[in-house]
Motif scaffolding. Structure first.
Motif, PDB file in Angstrom:
ATOM      1  N   UNK A 241       0.857  -1.233  -0.131  1.00 50.67           N
ATOM      2  CA  UNK A 241      -0.020   0.128  -0.169  1.00 50.67           C
ATOM      3  C   UNK A 241       0.732   1.174  -0.175  1.00 50.67           C
ATOM      4  N   UNK A 242       2.086   1.000   0.618  1.00 46.24           N
ATOM      5  CA  UNK A 242       2.948   2.529   0.694  1.00 46.24           C
ATOM      6  C   UNK A 242       3.563   2.672  -0.747  1.00 46.24           C
ATOM      7  N   UNK A 243       3.710   1.609  -1.404  1.00 53.53           N
ATOM      8  CA  UNK A 243       4.449   1.647  -2.822  1.00 53.53           C
ATOM      9  C   UNK A 243       3.193   2.199  -3.651  1.00 53.53           C
ATOM     10  N   UNK A 244       2.115   1.605  -3.432  1.00 55.88           N
ATOM     11  CA  UNK A 244       0.942   2.222  -4.374  1.00 55.88           C
ATOM     12  C   UNK A 244       0.593   3.761  -4.078  1.00 55.88           C
ATOM     13  N   UNK A 245       0.573   4.043  -2.983  1.00 53.25           N
ATOM     14  CA  UNK A 245       0.534   5.423  -2.507  1.00 53.25           C
ATOM     15  C   UNK A 245       1.410   6.449  -3.053  1.00 53.25           C
ATOM     16  N   UNK A 246       2.531   5.855  -2.946  1.00 55.58           N
ATOM     17  CA  UNK A 246       3.860   6.547  -3.586  1.00 55.58           C
ATOM     18  C   UNK A 246       3.575   6.871  -4.949  1.00 55.58           C
ATOM     19  N   UNK A 247       3.423   5.825  -5.678  1.00 54.69           N
ATOM     20  CA  UNK A 247       3.208   5.928  -7.065  1.00 54.69           C
ATOM     21  C   UNK A 247       2.061   6.766  -7.502  1.00 54.69           C
TER      22      UNK A 247
END
Length: 95
Positions: free
Chosen positions: A75-81
């Motif tokens: 989720x952190x990766x998705x939010x950063x993207x």
């Protein structure tokens, strides 16, 4: 006696105390959330701004209770993207 004191001190911690890893992840998530809201403020159209702000709040709120470390990292990766995409879109639009 020293061992007993350490045990007593440890038992005084609230049951919901975060580990260092959890604390750092929480700090990272809150930073992404803040940056997302700051970036959304730059969106020129009021309706788009409201839609994006509501979407971001709902997504972060929906995932607030997540505890699985792998899911949280994803989720952190998705939010950063999403944040990077929004920033890129705004820079291409000249904002």
């Amino acid at each position: 006696m020293l061992t007993c004191d350490r045990t007593m001190a440890a038992s005084r911690l609230p049951p919901a105390t975060l580990s260092l890893k959890q604390f750092l992840q929480r700090t990272q998530v809150l930073g992404i959330y803040r940056n997302m809201l700051k970036t959304i403020r730059q969106v020129p159209d009021e309706r788009d701004r409201k839609y994006l702000r509501d979407w971001a709040r709902d997504e972060f709120k929906r995932n607030r209770q997540a505890t699985d470390q792998d899911a949280i990292r994803m989720m952190i990766t998705q939010a950063t993207n999403h944040l990077k995409e929004l920033q890129t879109s705004l820079s291409l639009a000249g904002n």
